[in-house]
Every structure is written in structure tokens, then in C-alpha cells.
Design an enzyme around this catalytic site. Structure first.
Site, mmCIF file in Angstrom:
data_model
loop_
_atom_site.group_PDB
_atom_site.id
_atom_site.type_symbol
_atom_site.label_atom_id
_atom_site.label_comp_id
_atom_site.label_asym_id
_atom_site.label_seq_id
_atom_site.Cartn_x
_atom_site.Cartn_y
_atom_site.Cartn_z
ATOM 1 C CE LYS A 37 -6.477 -9.737 -2.467
ATOM 2 N NZ LYS A 37 -6.782 -9.840 -1.054
ATOM 3 C CE LYS A 67 -12.122 -3.658 -0.291
ATOM 4 N NZ LYS A 67 -12.999 -3.952 0.824
ATOM 5 C CE LYS A 80 -4.411 -1.393 2.067
ATOM 6 N NZ LYS A 80 -5.424 -1.009 3.054
HETATM 7 P P1 AMP Z 1 -10.375 -6.769 1.324
HETATM 8 O O1 AMP Z 1 -11.307 -6.620 0.178
HETATM 9 O O2 AMP Z 1 -8.959 -6.963 0.869
HETATM 10 O O3 AMP Z 1 -10.536 -5.706 2.372
HETATM 11 O O4 AMP Z 1 -10.734 -8.136 2.045
HETATM 12 C C1 AMP Z 1 -11.897 -8.368 2.798
HETATM 13 C C2 AMP Z 1 -12.060 -9.866 2.985
HETATM 14 O O5 AMP Z 1 -12.382 -10.503 1.742
HETATM 15 C C3 AMP Z 1 -10.807 -10.579 3.504
HETATM 16 O O6 AMP Z 1 -11.165 -11.623 4.384
HETATM 17 C C4 AMP Z 1 -10.171 -11.123 2.248
HETATM 18 O O7 AMP Z 1 -9.359 -12.220 2.486
HETATM 19 C C5 AMP Z 1 -11.394 -11.468 1.406
HETATM 20 N N1 AMP Z 1 -11.084 -11.329 -0.027
HETATM 21 C C6 AMP Z 1 -10.742 -10.192 -0.673
HETATM 22 N N2 AMP Z 1 -10.528 -10.417 -1.986
HETATM 23 C C7 AMP Z 1 -10.725 -11.756 -2.175
HETATM 24 C C8 AMP Z 1 -10.658 -12.621 -3.309
HETATM 25 N N3 AMP Z 1 -10.352 -12.161 -4.524
HETATM 26 N N4 AMP Z 1 -10.945 -13.932 -3.128
HETATM 27 C C9 AMP Z 1 -11.268 -14.403 -1.909
HETATM 28 N N5 AMP Z 1 -11.350 -13.653 -0.802
HETATM 29 C C10 AMP Z 1 -11.089 -12.335 -0.924
#
Ligand code: AMP
Ligand code: TRP
Length: 327
Positions: free
Chosen positions: A195, A198, A112
Site C-alpha cells: 500500500k 508515508k 513496527k
Molecule cells: P496511516 O497513514 O497508516 O497512519 O493511516 C491513516 C489513515 O489512512 C488510516 O485510516 C488508513 O487506513 C488510511 N490509509 C493509509 N494508507 C492508505 C492507503 N495506501 N490506501 C488507503 N488508505 C490508507
């Protein structure tokens, strides 16, 4: 006694299918086996600049998404991090035990902050894992379900808890990370090596939980596929493997079932059906979401915060006594 689970999501960006399949869906399934606490971590979100109005809206929206996904407020405690002030209080105390060297090793921080000069990187971003440790340790959490990328933060949390316990006597439960189910890491539709995210530059990377049926069909049609034409689940075909994973997780069919269903058929048929599977999940989900009023969500969050405050107050009293603050 049931073991306790704590997890959280930041109210920033658009939640997508990866967030749902990799996190929220699995939390829903854990509600019976564990005592569950789920949090909207707004104080983590402000480690990067947020528009205040947007942040307030997003915070409520994430809470509603939890509810529409099946987080049941009669089974789980659901609350907003900033409404329980003990999180920041404990974070300060843990800061006095945390080491610069350890925080500098955190990959999420490195990722980040990479784009910025060191002079302009926020201290909050650097300290993010210590606040996360406080979230977890305040509630005597046994198990923390997270994605792989968060395991390093759990390790740091365990170290901080151990360091505190060693210095001041047994106070914190040492938590364990619990990785999401295999196959639940959802990759980008435009790039199966990264992955689904967002913050991806192209909207063709992800399917947002708010996407319409038309958008879902358009995005899946454009999703990259591998060479060849057979529908097989294999590491040699990472793009297709990702699409089959999504199909499988949302339909409950095994990946083998899906291979069998598409013997002799091509990508076109498969993609059309996959889009249907996604829409069949999203449409009722979106309807449930639309039916949750702001007032209902706010009332659930308030009663969740009350429960959380009670637990947090007891823990902080112990912490204050141990470290020698006037109590
Ligand atoms: P974040 O969007 O990075 O804040 O992640 C929020 C939650 O969603 C966390 O538990 C991540 O591990 C999960 N997560 C985020 N992106 C993915 C993805 N592409 N596949 C599976 N889990 C995800
Ligand atoms: N850092 C986590 C993420 O980005 C969110 C989070 C904050 C969290 N506090 C937490 C997750 C406590 C689990 C437990 O996904």
C-alpha cells in the site's frame, strides 16, 4: 438519534493520496448521516520518536488538512487527543483488563517492532491499541471508519469493552469497524503489491498532498505499469488497476467509463490525463489549506476539545464509579 462515528489520524509523516482517498474523503461524506468526531492522535504518534517542534507543527497541519478536505466544524467535532486528558486516564484503566497475549498478536505492533530487539521496543508502541480503544470507548462510539489494517485493533476494543461491561456492568457501547470503500486501498506507485505509505523509502511510492503539479507529473510518469498496452481494469494488471482507481475516485468517473475513454489509446495518454486529474484535485485543495490560518485552526481545535471534554468527563465519572474509585 444519529449514530456516532469516531476516527483519528496520527500527526507523523507526510499525508498522501492514500490517506485522503482511503480515509479523510470518506469521513467528509459521513458527516450528514452520523454524528462525527475526528481526532488528531498525537499521543499515538509519540509511540515512536518524534521531534517536538515537528510534532507540534504536524499536529496543526493535520487539523488544517481535515478542514481543507471538507471536515466542517459546524457538523463535526475536531480536536487533538492530548487536549482531552481522559484518553490517557481510561487507557490506564483498560490496561488493567488488557492481556499481554492479545497485544502480542497485533500485526501493527509486530511490524513496527520487528526491526528492533525486544529489549529496546517501547512499551508505548506495545500499548498503542489500548489507547486507541480508549479513544473509541470514551465517546460511546457506534462506528469506527478505518482501513483494513486497523480492524484487528477494533476487535481488541470490542473485547475490552465486553470484558469491562461483564465485570462492572453495562458501561461501554460496543463499536463496529467500518471498512473503507472497496477500491479505496491505494497501492504504491512503485510497487502495486504494497500500500501507498508515508514511510516508504522512495518518494516515487506516493503522491503527497503537498506535491506540486510538476512533481505529480514526474511521479505518475515514473509509476510502474504492467505488460501490454491496453487500458483495462483487471486483477491481472495490478499497477494499472491502482492508477485507474485513483483516476476514478478523484474524477467521479466509473472504472468502466475510464476503460471506454481509453480504447485505442496507450499508457502515455492515460498517464498524462491522470496527472491532470490529480493536479485538478490537489491545486484547489492546497489553496484552501494555505488560506486556513493557524489562529483559525487553533480556535476550532479548542472548541472541539471543549465539546469532547464534556463527553469524556461524563463517561469517566461512570467508569470511576463502576470500578470503585472515590468519586
Ligand atoms: P496511516 O497513514 O497508516 O497512519 O493511516 C491513516 C489513515 O489512512 C488510516 O485510516 C488508513 O487506513 C488510511 N490509509 C493509509 N494508507 C492508505 C492507503 N495506501 N490506501 C488507503 N488508505 C490508507
Ligand atoms: N491507529 C489508527 C491508525 O493508525 C489511528 C487511531 C488512533 C484511530 N486512535 C483511533 C483510528 C481511534 C480510529 C479510532 O490509522
Amino acid at each position: 438519534m444519529k449514530k456516532r462515528i469516531f476516527s483519528g489520524i496520527q500527526p507523523s509523516g507526510n499525508l498522501h493520496l492514500g490517506n485522503y482517498l482511503g480515509a479523510i474523503k470518506q469521513w467528509v461524506d459521513l458527516q450528514d448521516e452520523y454524528e462525527t468526531i475526528f481526532c488528531v492522535v498525537d499521543l499515538h504518534a509519540i509511540t515512536v520518536p518524534q521531534d517536538p517542534e515537528e510534532l507540534r507543527k504536524k499536529t496543526l497541519e493535520i487539523a488544517k488538512i481535515y478542514l481543507a478536505s471538507g471536515i466542517d466544524p459546524t457538523k463535526s467535532t475536531l480536536f487533538v487527543q492530548s487536549q482531552v486528558q481522559e484518553h490517557t486516564e481510561l487507557a490506564w484503566i483498560l490496561n488493567t483488563l488488557a492481556r499481554l497475549g492479545d497485544l502480542e498478536k497485533m500485526t501493527q505492533f509486530k511490524d513496527k517492532s520487528e526491526k528492533n530487539e525486544k529489549e529496546t521496543v517501547g512499551v508505548g508502541l506495545f500499548d498503542y491499541p489500548v489507547l486507541m480503544a480508549s479513544d473509541i470507548l470514551l465517546y460511546d462510539t457506534n462506528v469506527v471508519p478505518v482501513g483494513k489494517d486497523q480492524m484487528q485493533h477494533i476487535e481488541l476494543t470490542r473485547n475490552l469493552a465486553e470484558r469491562f461491561n461483564k465485570r462492572f456492568g453495562e458501561t461501554f457501547v460496543i463499536p463496529e469497524g467500518k471498512l473503507s470503500k472497496e477500491g479505496a486501498l491505494i497501492m504504491g506507485l512503485d510497487d502495486p503489491t504494497k500500500k501507498m505509505s508515508k514511510s516508504a523509502p522512495s518518494e516515487y511510492n506516493y503522491i503527497a498532498l503537498s506535491d506540486t503539479a510538476e512533481t505529480v507529473h514526474r511521479k505518475i510518469k515514473k509509476a510502474v505499469t504492467d505488460s501490454g498496452s491496453e487500458i483495462v481494469y483487471s486483477d491481472d494488471k495490478p499497477a494499472l488497476k491502482n492508477l485507474i482507481n485513483i483516476y476514478s475516485l478523484l474524477s467521479g468517473k466509473t472504472t468502466q467509463d475510464i476503460e471506454v475513454m481509453y480504447v485505442g489509446k496507450g499508457y502515455g495518454d492515460f498517464k498524462t490525463d491522470l496527472a491532470e486529474v490529480v493536479v485538478n484535485f490537489l491545486a484547489p485543495f492546497q489553496e484552501r489549506l494555505a488560506n486556513i490560518s493557524d489562529d483559525d485552526a487553533l480556535a476550532i481545535l479548542e472548541s472541539g476539545a471543549e465539546k469532547a471534554r464534556e463527553l469524556a468527563r461524563i463517561k469517566m465519572k461512570q467508569v470511576r464509579e463502576k470500578i470503585g474509585l472515590l468519586v
